[in-house]
Each structure stands twice: as structure tokens, then as C-alpha cells.
Motif scaffolding. Structure first.
Motif, mmCIF file in Angstrom:
data_model
loop_
_atom_site.group_PDB
_atom_site.id
_atom_site.type_symbol
_atom_site.label_atom_id
_atom_site.label_comp_id
_atom_site.label_asym_id
_atom_site.label_seq_id
_atom_site.Cartn_x
_atom_site.Cartn_y
_atom_site.Cartn_z
ATOM 1 N N ASP A 65 0.938 -1.262 0.179
ATOM 2 C CA ASP A 65 -0.146 -0.006 0.003
ATOM 3 C C ASP A 65 0.800 1.326 0.103
ATOM 4 O O ASP A 65 1.834 1.234 0.871
ATOM 5 C CB ASP A 65 -0.848 -0.115 1.451
ATOM 6 N N PRO A 66 0.818 2.061 -1.008
ATOM 7 C CA PRO A 66 1.740 3.362 -1.017
ATOM 8 C C PRO A 66 1.674 4.295 -0.018
ATOM 9 O O PRO A 66 2.524 5.013 0.259
ATOM 10 C CB PRO A 66 1.457 3.853 -2.681
ATOM 11 N N SER A 67 0.413 4.019 0.893
ATOM 12 C CA SER A 67 0.272 4.910 1.884
ATOM 13 C C SER A 67 1.165 4.639 3.127
ATOM 14 O O SER A 67 1.337 5.268 4.244
ATOM 15 C CB SER A 67 -1.121 4.912 2.399
ATOM 16 N N PHE A 68 1.688 3.609 2.978
ATOM 17 C CA PHE A 68 2.783 3.057 4.119
ATOM 18 C C PHE A 68 4.244 3.077 3.256
ATOM 19 O O PHE A 68 4.505 1.966 2.551
ATOM 20 C CB PHE A 68 2.537 1.464 4.643
ATOM 21 N N PRO A 69 4.853 4.175 3.498
ATOM 22 C CA PRO A 69 6.007 4.269 2.625
ATOM 23 C C PRO A 69 7.145 3.237 2.968
ATOM 24 O O PRO A 69 8.009 2.960 2.142
ATOM 25 C CB PRO A 69 6.690 5.519 3.110
ATOM 26 N N ASP A 70 7.169 2.650 4.031
ATOM 27 C CA ASP A 70 8.225 1.846 4.631
ATOM 28 C C ASP A 70 7.775 0.230 4.234
ATOM 29 O O ASP A 70 8.543 -0.607 4.880
ATOM 30 C CB ASP A 70 8.633 1.908 6.091
ATOM 31 N N PHE A 71 6.597 0.216 3.684
ATOM 32 C CA PHE A 71 5.870 -1.302 3.587
ATOM 33 C C PHE A 71 6.960 -2.038 2.315
ATOM 34 O O PHE A 71 7.003 -1.347 1.466
ATOM 35 C CB PHE A 71 4.804 -1.149 3.304
ATOM 36 N N ASN A 227 0.868 -12.075 5.574
ATOM 37 C CA ASN A 227 1.071 -10.703 5.224
ATOM 38 C C ASN A 227 -0.279 -10.129 4.772
ATOM 39 O O ASN A 227 -0.404 -10.269 3.524
ATOM 40 C CB ASN A 227 2.467 -10.273 4.578
ATOM 41 N N CYS A 228 -0.754 -9.218 5.449
ATOM 42 C CA CYS A 228 -2.117 -8.394 4.897
ATOM 43 C C CYS A 228 -1.955 -7.312 4.850
ATOM 44 O O CYS A 228 -1.604 -6.352 5.823
ATOM 45 C CB CYS A 228 -3.319 -8.878 5.642
ATOM 46 N N TRP A 229 -2.228 -6.314 3.832
ATOM 47 C CA TRP A 229 -1.905 -5.036 3.738
ATOM 48 C C TRP A 229 -3.590 -4.361 3.404
ATOM 49 O O TRP A 229 -3.653 -3.038 3.092
ATOM 50 C CB TRP A 229 -1.213 -4.567 2.390
ATOM 51 N N LYS A 230 -4.541 -5.208 3.463
ATOM 52 C CA LYS A 230 -5.936 -4.705 3.439
ATOM 53 C C LYS A 230 -6.576 -5.660 4.218
ATOM 54 O O LYS A 230 -6.619 -6.803 4.022
ATOM 55 C CB LYS A 230 -6.118 -4.592 2.163
ATOM 56 N N ALA A 231 -7.662 -5.191 5.019
ATOM 57 C CA ALA A 231 -8.557 -6.142 5.623
ATOM 58 C C ALA A 231 -9.403 -6.766 4.669
ATOM 59 O O ALA A 231 -9.872 -6.375 3.750
ATOM 60 C CB ALA A 231 -9.231 -5.286 6.738
ATOM 61 N N PRO A 232 -9.729 -8.038 4.895
ATOM 62 C CA PRO A 232 -10.726 -8.879 4.209
ATOM 63 C C PRO A 232 -11.939 -8.168 4.410
ATOM 64 O O PRO A 232 -12.450 -7.475 5.298
ATOM 65 C CB PRO A 232 -10.714 -10.047 4.778
ATOM 66 N N GLU A 233 -12.759 -8.263 2.962
ATOM 67 C CA GLU A 233 -14.058 -7.762 2.944
ATOM 68 C C GLU A 233 -15.096 -8.683 3.314
ATOM 69 O O GLU A 233 -15.313 -9.396 2.326
ATOM 70 C CB GLU A 233 -14.236 -7.026 1.574
ATOM 71 N N GLY A 234 -15.627 -8.800 4.416
ATOM 72 C CA GLY A 234 -16.360 -9.926 4.726
ATOM 73 C C GLY A 234 -16.036 -10.766 5.825
ATOM 74 O O GLY A 234 -14.723 -10.721 6.125
ATOM 75 N N ASP A 235 -16.670 -11.491 5.990
ATOM 76 C CA ASP A 235 -16.346 -12.646 7.152
ATOM 77 C C ASP A 235 -16.185 -14.102 6.325
ATOM 78 O O ASP A 235 -16.684 -14.381 5.411
ATOM 79 C CB ASP A 235 -17.212 -12.930 8.245
ATOM 80 N N GLY A 236 -15.598 -15.071 7.359
ATOM 81 C CA GLY A 236 -15.385 -16.427 6.749
ATOM 82 C C GLY A 236 -13.992 -16.558 5.960
ATOM 83 O O GLY A 236 -13.205 -15.634 5.511
ATOM 84 N N ARG A 279 -4.722 -3.126 -8.175
ATOM 85 C CA ARG A 279 -4.344 -4.125 -7.032
ATOM 86 C C ARG A 279 -2.797 -4.094 -6.762
ATOM 87 O O ARG A 279 -2.713 -3.640 -5.551
ATOM 88 C CB ARG A 279 -4.620 -5.611 -7.600
ATOM 89 N N LEU A 280 -2.015 -4.017 -7.850
ATOM 90 C CA LEU A 280 -0.552 -4.037 -7.413
ATOM 91 C C LEU A 280 -0.052 -2.618 -7.654
ATOM 92 O O LEU A 280 -0.152 -1.987 -8.658
ATOM 93 C CB LEU A 280 -0.031 -4.993 -8.595
ATOM 94 N N ARG A 281 0.316 -1.973 -6.502
ATOM 95 C CA ARG A 281 0.608 -0.640 -6.620
ATOM 96 C C ARG A 281 1.862 -0.131 -5.968
ATOM 97 O O ARG A 281 2.220 1.018 -6.173
ATOM 98 C CB ARG A 281 -0.461 0.167 -5.602
#
Length: 435
Positions: A65-71, A227-236, A279-281
Motif C-alpha cells: 500500500d503506497p500509503s505505507f512508505p516503509d512497507f 502478510n495482509c495490507w488490506k482487511a478482508p471484505e466480509g467474514d469467513g 491491485r498491484l501498486r
């Protein structure tokens, strides 16, 4: 003549046992300490599959995620991308793989159920990494496609469940499901465990291997890093599979430069397509790494070992400087003997060679004693590390033994050059007057 000079070196040792023993001890401590670090670097930084390490490539994509510069881009792939790359082409051997944990319920009721670490992978996993088999073999591609419940056991697990006998065709109850044994591995322990360095490059191999799709369809308990850089959309579980979470390793075998370029074009096009979807940023510098490039990229050999190498080299230098002083004292103490021999016609060259061999003799003895020091040092490291890493690979093999002896001899001879030169340039007239 060589044996005659060695005999003279032995007699010289007997004449000055204390001084000679101090030199041997100094060489042993310096060489032993250095070889402890050398052994660690030799095993940790070695090529684990040298005959095809330049044909096996790990795939990394532009995650983040570009908003996390050190990611930093995770080394593994998401479920979506792993499935897409599997369908990208069938021309090259490839495999996705990931760890799982499960409970085995032995048929023998006298053995209690126990937990095992396993790996889900595709059939090419065994041929790509040249994994040896004691019994049977891996499964074929149809087992992957049909999600057959087959299993390959490690030698240790086969010993635990079936007493080490040929268990091909037997049934193993794992995670509540029956699996048919199709193969048992021969002893195999790559160091580092290159096919999954991000989940422990020095961990032992997994005890059970099953077709990768079963991890998803049977909801096996996943193990290892995610490693997740975005929370899952939904449950399960399905929401997790669709999420931007990397947890799957992906390897492909490319046997020549043309195959490499063709496959690189394929994944570059795939990355460009996913970029267009948003997706790939975060671009990565490289998407395909061979085995050795991947070990360097993942910093499998920690920086601390380089610092320890420098410290061990400094200790070796100090020990050799002490050896120089001791050799100088010993050889100059033989000045009357050397003077008499020169007066009787001994050539300086032969005297020089004699003392070089004597220095080498001391170095060889120091090397042998240094092997003991190195063995003790490695055992000390094993005790200090405890259960943090698997340390069975920390041992002195034939290569390390030969390097230790050779290094001890060569370094002692180099340290003795100045004392030898001084001893061979003694004016014999001075000592003849004193006789």
C-alpha cells in the motif's frame, strides 16, 4: 628428506616442549574460534541445491500500500494470484506451497494422537527440488486436479506410525480425514530450507505432504507467516481467500534463458493487468529470483555473522602474532646449532626449508587441537540457541576438517617466515667463537 625434516621438527618439539606447546595452543585457539564462525557461514550461506539452483525461481509480485512508505513487498503470494499463476501456463514445472498443522490419529491405539507440521504442494514440488524417496513416490498431476486425499510421509513420521516399514498403500488419519500413503521420503534436510525461508530457513522439513488444494477444500489449519495490507471484505474463510493477504510460496522451474524470458514476460503482463485494476501498486525491482538470489534477498545469512567473522579473524591474527614472537624466541635459541651447521657447509636454502617444515608441523598440531576447540564451540552455540533453531547441521564435516588443518598449517608458516629468515641469516662466526 621430508620425513627427515619432520623428524627434526619432532625432536625440536621435545627439546622445547613448553615453548612449542604454547605455540600449538595459540594456533589452536585462533584457528578453533575462526572455524566455528566459518562453519556457521559455510552451512548457512551455502548453495542448498547447487546442481539446479539457477533453474528454480521464486516469484514475487508488487504488493503493498503506497500509503505505507516503509512497507516492503511480502515474499509470498495471495490466493488469487497463486491460482492465476497456476493457470498462466503449463509449459514449465511450477508449484504453490504453504505450511499447515494437523493432528494425526495413529491406527495403533497404544500411540496417542499427536500434532505434525505439514506442507501442501503440487506434484511438481518433488521433482523440481529433487526430493529423494525411500518408498513409493510423489503423486501425479491428476491427484492435484482431482484433489485426491494422498499423502507423502517424512522418514521420521513413517518410523513413528509404521515402524519404518514400507507404508505405501496404508491409511493415515490426519485432521479427521483418511489419506492414502503414496510415498515416504528418504533422509532429506536442505540447509537453508530454501523453498520456504520466510517461515524459518533453518527449521526442519515438514513431516507430511498433501496436494495443495486440500488445504483449502478440507480447511486445514494454516501455519506460517501471513502478510495482509488490506482487511478482508466480509467474514469467513472465503473472504480471507479473496483478501490481499500473502501466505503462499510460488516456485517455477525455468531450464534456459529463453524459458526465463518467456515466463518473465508472462508475469510482467499479469502484473501490468493487475495494476490496471488498481491491485498491484508498489513496484518491485525484480519478480523472479533464483535460489541463491532469493537467499540473499531474504537475508538468510544474518549480518551478525559477518561481524562475528571479523572478530574471529582479529582473534586469529592476535594468536598468530603471539606465535610469531614464540617462533622468534625458539628459532633464535637455535642460533648456535644453526651457526655450526652453516660452518659445516649446510646451505641456507635447506635450513630455510627445514624450519618451514617445523613451523608447518606446529601448525598441523595446532590445527588438530583447533578441531577440538571448534567442536566445543559449536556445541556451546547449540546449547545457547536451545530450541530457537534446529542445529543438527552444526557439525564438522570432512570439508571443514580439511580447511581447518590447511588453514592452520599455512597461517603458521606465514607467521613463521620472519623468524625463519632471522634464524637463517645468523652470522656463524659469532657462535663458533662461543663454542
Amino acid at each position: 628428506m621430508l620425513f627427515y625434516y619432520i623428524r627434526l621438527a619432532l625432536l625440536s618439539y621435545r627439546r622445547n616442549p613448553v615453548l612449542s606447546s604454547l605455540m600449538v595452543l595459540a594456533v589452536a585457539i585462533g584457528i578453533g574460534a575462526y572455524m566455528v564462525i566459518f562453519t556457521l557461514n559455510y552451512f548457512m550461506g551455502g548453495d542448498p541445491i547447487p546442481h539446479k539452483s539457477d533453474q528454480l525461481y521464486h516469484v514475487q509480485l508488487d504488493y503493498g500500500d503506497p500509503s505505507f512508505p516503509d512497507f516492503e513487498a511480502p515474499p509470498q503470494l495471495t490466493y488469487i494470484d497463486a491460482m492465476a499463476l497456476l493457470e498462466l501456463t503449463n509449459e514449465h514445472a511450477r508449484t504453490a506451497s504453504s505450511k499447515f498443522s494437523g493432528v494425526v490419529e495413529p491406527q495403533n491405539r497404544e500411540i496417542r494422537p499427536f500434532g505434525v507440521n505439514g506442507r501442501g504442494n503440487f506434484s511438481e514440488f518433488f521433482t523440481m527440488f529433487d526430493i529423494p524417496f525411500q518408498y513409493g513416490s510423489g503423486w501425479d498431476r491428476s491427484a492435484d486436479e482431482n484433489r485426491q486425499q494422498v499423502i507423502v510421509l517424512s522418514q521420521e513420521l513413517n518410523q513413528q506410525l509404521f515402524g519404518g516399514s514400507n507404508s505405501v498403500g496404508e491409511t493415515v488419519l490426519l485432521h479427521g480425514f483418511n489419506f492414502t500413503v503414496v510415498g515416504v521420503l528418504e533422509q532429506w534436510a536442505p540447509v537453508p530450507k530454501f523453498y520456504d525461508v520466510n517461515n524459518g530457513p533453518f527449521d526442519p522439513i515438514e513431516e507430511a505432504y498433501i496436494p495443495w488444494h486440500l488445504i483449502v477444500s478440507l480447511r486445514m489449519n494454516r501455519a506460517g507467516n501471513t502478510n495482509c495490507w488490506k482487511a478482508p471484505e466480509g467474514d469467513g474463510f472465503q473472504a480471507f481467500l479473496n483478501a490481499e493477504c500473502a501466505w503462499i510460496q510460488f516456485w517455477v522451474e525455468l531450464q534456459d534463458q529463453n524459458s526465463y524470458e518467456d515466463y518473465l514476460n508472462l508475469i510482467n503482463n499479469y502484473a501490468a493487468e493487475q495494476k490496471s485494476f488498481g491491485r498491484l501498486r508498489v513496484p518491485v525491482d525484480k519478480r523472479l529470483f533464483d535460489v541463491n538470489e532469493w537467499l540473499v534477498e531474504q537475508e538468510v545469512l544474518p549480518d551478525e555473522t559477518r561481524i562475528l567473522s571479523a572478530l574471529a579473524a582479529m582473534l586469529l591474527a592476535v594468536c598468530l602474532l603471539n606465535t610469531v614472537g614464540l617462533l622468534l624466541a625458539k628459532f633464535l635459541g637455535k642460533a648456535p646449532e644453526i651457526g655450526v651447521r652453516q660452518a659445516l657447509g649446510a646451505h641456507k636454502g635447506s635450513l630455510f626449508i627445514q624450519h618451514v617444515i617445523e613451523a608447518g608441523f606446529i601448525g598441523a598440531m595446532g590445527g588438530v587441537l583447533g578441531l577440538g576447540v571448534a567442536a566445543l564451540g559449536l556445541e556451546g552455540i547449540k546449547i545457547l540457541m536451545g530450541d530457537l533453531i534446529v542445529s543438527d547441521w552444526m557439525h564438522l564435516n570432512l570439508t571443514v576438517v580439511l580447511v581447518t588443518i590447511a588453514l592452520a598449517i599455512v597461517s603458521t608458516i606465514i607467521a613463521g617466515l620472519y623468524p625463519i629468515w632471522r634464524a637463517c641469516n645468523i652470522n656463524p662466526a659469532i657462535h663458533l667463537k662461543l663454542q
